[in-house]
Design a protein around this motif. Structure first.
Motif, PDB file in Angstrom:
ATOM      1  N   SER A  33       0.886  -1.157   0.000  1.00  0.00           N
ATOM      2  CA  SER A  33       0.000   0.000   0.000  1.00  0.00           C
ATOM      3  C   SER A  33       0.926   1.209   0.000  1.00  0.00           C
ATOM      4  O   SER A  33       1.968   1.205   0.670  1.00  0.00           O
ATOM      5  N   VAL A  34       0.580   2.224  -0.797  1.00  0.00           N
ATOM      6  CA  VAL A  34       1.494   3.348  -0.995  1.00  0.00           C
ATOM      7  C   VAL A  34       0.739   4.672  -0.943  1.00  0.00           C
ATOM      8  O   VAL A  34      -0.482   4.722  -1.073  1.00  0.00           O
ATOM      9  N   SER A  35       1.504   5.735  -0.792  1.00  0.00           N
ATOM     10  CA  SER A  35       0.918   7.072  -0.882  1.00  0.00           C
ATOM     11  C   SER A  35       1.070   7.564  -2.316  1.00  0.00           C
ATOM     12  O   SER A  35       1.796   6.977  -3.113  1.00  0.00           O
ATOM     13  N   GLY A  36       0.370   8.626  -2.633  1.00  0.00           N
ATOM     14  CA  GLY A  36       0.468   9.181  -3.974  1.00  0.00           C
ATOM     15  C   GLY A  36      -0.769   8.889  -4.792  1.00  0.00           C
ATOM     16  O   GLY A  36      -1.843   8.632  -4.248  1.00  0.00           O
ATOM     17  N   LYS A  37      -0.624   8.895  -6.110  1.00  0.00           N
ATOM     18  CA  LYS A  37      -1.807   8.760  -6.959  1.00  0.00           C
ATOM     19  C   LYS A  37      -2.265   7.320  -7.154  1.00  0.00           C
ATOM     20  O   LYS A  37      -3.302   7.091  -7.765  1.00  0.00           O
ATOM     21  N   TYR A  38      -1.531   6.353  -6.628  1.00  0.00           N
ATOM     22  CA  TYR A  38      -1.959   4.952  -6.658  1.00  0.00           C
ATOM     23  C   TYR A  38      -2.187   4.469  -5.236  1.00  0.00           C
ATOM     24  O   TYR A  38      -1.631   5.015  -4.286  1.00  0.00           O
ATOM     25  N   ASP A  39      -2.997   3.435  -5.104  1.00  0.00           N
ATOM     26  CA  ASP A  39      -3.315   2.896  -3.784  1.00  0.00           C
ATOM     27  C   ASP A  39      -2.458   1.688  -3.428  1.00  0.00           C
ATOM     28  O   ASP A  39      -2.072   1.502  -2.282  1.00  0.00           O
ATOM     29  N   LEU A  40      -2.180   0.852  -4.421  1.00  0.00           N
ATOM     30  CA  LEU A  40      -1.411  -0.377  -4.218  1.00  0.00           C
ATOM     31  C   LEU A  40      -0.407  -0.555  -5.348  1.00  0.00           C
ATOM     32  O   LEU A  40      -0.635  -0.089  -6.470  1.00  0.00           O
ATOM     33  N   GLY A  65     -13.443  -4.099  -7.035  1.00  0.00           N
ATOM     34  CA  GLY A  65     -12.939  -2.920  -6.347  1.00  0.00           C
ATOM     35  C   GLY A  65     -11.703  -2.310  -6.979  1.00  0.00           C
ATOM     36  O   GLY A  65     -11.310  -1.205  -6.612  1.00  0.00           O
ATOM     37  N   ILE A  66     -11.074  -3.011  -7.920  1.00  0.00           N
ATOM     38  CA  ILE A  66      -9.956  -2.423  -8.650  1.00  0.00           C
ATOM     39  C   ILE A  66     -10.549  -1.521  -9.728  1.00  0.00           C
ATOM     40  O   ILE A  66     -11.340  -1.972 -10.552  1.00  0.00           O
ATOM     41  N   THR A  67     -10.184  -0.250  -9.703  1.00  0.00           N
ATOM     42  CA  THR A  67     -10.773   0.700 -10.650  1.00  0.00           C
ATOM     43  C   THR A  67      -9.869   0.995 -11.839  1.00  0.00           C
ATOM     44  O   THR A  67     -10.342   1.370 -12.898  1.00  0.00           O
ATOM     45  N   LYS A  68      -8.554   0.846 -11.662  1.00  0.00           N
ATOM     46  CA  LYS A  68      -7.610   1.128 -12.744  1.00  0.00           C
ATOM     47  C   LYS A  68      -6.276   0.478 -12.438  1.00  0.00           C
ATOM     48  O   LYS A  68      -5.878   0.397 -11.281  1.00  0.00           O
ATOM     49  N   THR A  69      -5.588   0.022 -13.484  1.00  0.00           N
ATOM     50  CA  THR A  69      -4.237  -0.498 -13.312  1.00  0.00           C
ATOM     51  C   THR A  69      -3.334   0.069 -14.395  1.00  0.00           C
ATOM     52  O   THR A  69      -3.786   0.466 -15.469  1.00  0.00           O
ATOM     53  N   GLU A  70      -2.057   0.112 -14.083  1.00  0.00           N
ATOM     54  CA  GLU A  70      -1.024   0.458 -15.060  1.00  0.00           C
ATOM     55  C   GLU A  70       0.105  -0.540 -14.861  1.00  0.00           C
ATOM     56  O   GLU A  70       0.659  -0.646 -13.764  1.00  0.00           O
ATOM     57  N   THR A  71       0.418  -1.287 -15.914  1.00  0.00           N
ATOM     58  CA  THR A  71       1.415  -2.347 -15.824  1.00  0.00           C
ATOM     59  C   THR A  71       2.707  -1.906 -16.487  1.00  0.00           C
ATOM     60  O   THR A  71       2.699  -1.451 -17.626  1.00  0.00           O
ATOM     61  N   MET A  72       3.796  -2.034 -15.755  1.00  0.00           N
ATOM     62  CA  MET A  72       5.114  -1.681 -16.276  1.00  0.00           C
ATOM     63  C   MET A  72       6.000  -2.925 -16.272  1.00  0.00           C
ATOM     64  O   MET A  72       6.001  -3.680 -15.295  1.00  0.00           O
ATOM     65  N   LEU A  73       6.737  -3.132 -17.354  1.00  0.00           N
ATOM     66  CA  LEU A  73       7.677  -4.245 -17.438  1.00  0.00           C
ATOM     67  C   LEU A  73       9.057  -3.773 -17.000  1.00  0.00           C
ATOM     68  O   LEU A  73       9.507  -2.704 -17.415  1.00  0.00           O
ATOM     69  N   ALA A  74       9.718  -4.578 -16.212  1.00  0.00           N
ATOM     70  CA  ALA A  74      11.091  -4.274 -15.808  1.00  0.00           C
ATOM     71  C   ALA A  74      12.040  -4.864 -16.843  1.00  0.00           C
ATOM     72  O   ALA A  74      11.897  -6.025 -17.240  1.00  0.00           O
ATOM     73  N   PHE A  75      12.981  -4.051 -17.306  1.00  0.00           N
ATOM     74  CA  PHE A  75      13.956  -4.528 -18.284  1.00  0.00           C
ATOM     75  C   PHE A  75      15.226  -5.053 -17.627  1.00  0.00           C
ATOM     76  O   PHE A  75      15.779  -6.048 -18.057  1.00  0.00           O
ATOM     77  N   GLN A  76      15.684  -4.350 -16.604  1.00  0.00           N
ATOM     78  CA  GLN A  76      16.947  -4.712 -15.981  1.00  0.00           C
ATOM     79  C   GLN A  76      16.877  -4.374 -14.501  1.00  0.00           C
ATOM     80  O   GLN A  76      16.291  -3.363 -14.115  1.00  0.00           O
ATOM     81  N   ALA A  77      17.510  -5.201 -13.678  1.00  0.00           N
ATOM     82  CA  ALA A  77      17.547  -4.960 -12.242  1.00  0.00           C
ATOM     83  C   ALA A  77      18.928  -4.453 -11.852  1.00  0.00           C
ATOM     84  O   ALA A  77      19.936  -4.923 -12.373  1.00  0.00           O
ATOM     85  N   PHE A  78      18.947  -3.482 -10.982  1.00  0.00           N
ATOM     86  CA  PHE A  78      20.199  -2.949 -10.455  1.00  0.00           C
ATOM     87  C   PHE A  78      20.167  -3.126  -8.947  1.00  0.00           C
ATOM     88  O   PHE A  78      19.290  -2.584  -8.283  1.00  0.00           O
ATOM     89  N   SER A  79      21.103  -3.864  -8.430  1.00  0.00           N
ATOM     90  CA  SER A  79      21.155  -4.037  -6.978  1.00  0.00           C
ATOM     91  C   SER A  79      22.118  -3.023  -6.387  1.00  0.00           C
ATOM     92  O   SER A  79      22.918  -2.408  -7.093  1.00  0.00           O
ATOM     93  N   ARG A  80      22.061  -2.859  -5.094  1.00  0.00           N
ATOM     94  CA  ARG A  80      22.982  -1.963  -4.404  1.00  0.00           C
ATOM     95  C   ARG A  80      24.423  -2.357  -4.712  1.00  0.00           C
ATOM     96  O   ARG A  80      25.283  -1.517  -4.939  1.00  0.00           O
TER      97      ARG A  80
END
Length: 91
Positions: A33-40, A65-80
């Motif tokens: 759960s997050v703040s901002g313009k999205y809920d989850l 109860g889900i009103t909208k979604t936006e799906t993003m694909l991850a291309f590459q992961a960067f670790s610390r």
């Protein structure tokens, strides 16, 4: 492995219920759960793009109860560790 981030808007009185239902879906590894313009935000890790399509268009569609979604694909992961390695060589 396909990693995806799904941003979700939900009916306010159903956020916790939706989060629990999302967490029960195979392929969804984390729900925040997050703040901002999205809920989850759901983090998805599946084997193929077809698996992702099935998860979004069939499994998530059954959750009320889900009103909208936006799906993003991850291309590459960067670790610390990777970032520390870049700075160590002067990048």
């Amino acid at each position: 492995m396909v990693t995806s981030i799904i941003l979700i808007n939900a009916e306010r009185n159903k956020i916790n219920e939706i989060a629990e239902k999302l967490q029960a879906i195979t392929g969804i590894s984390e729900v925040y759960s997050v703040s901002g313009k999205y809920d989850l935000i759901a983090i998805v890790r599946v084997k193929t793009n077809d698996d992702l399509a099935d998860l979004v268009t069939k499994k998530m569609l059954t959750i009320g109860g889900i009103t909208k979604t936006e799906t993003m694909l991850a291309f590459q992961a960067f670790s610390r560790h990777d970032l520390e390695a870049m700075f160590a060589v002067g990048m």
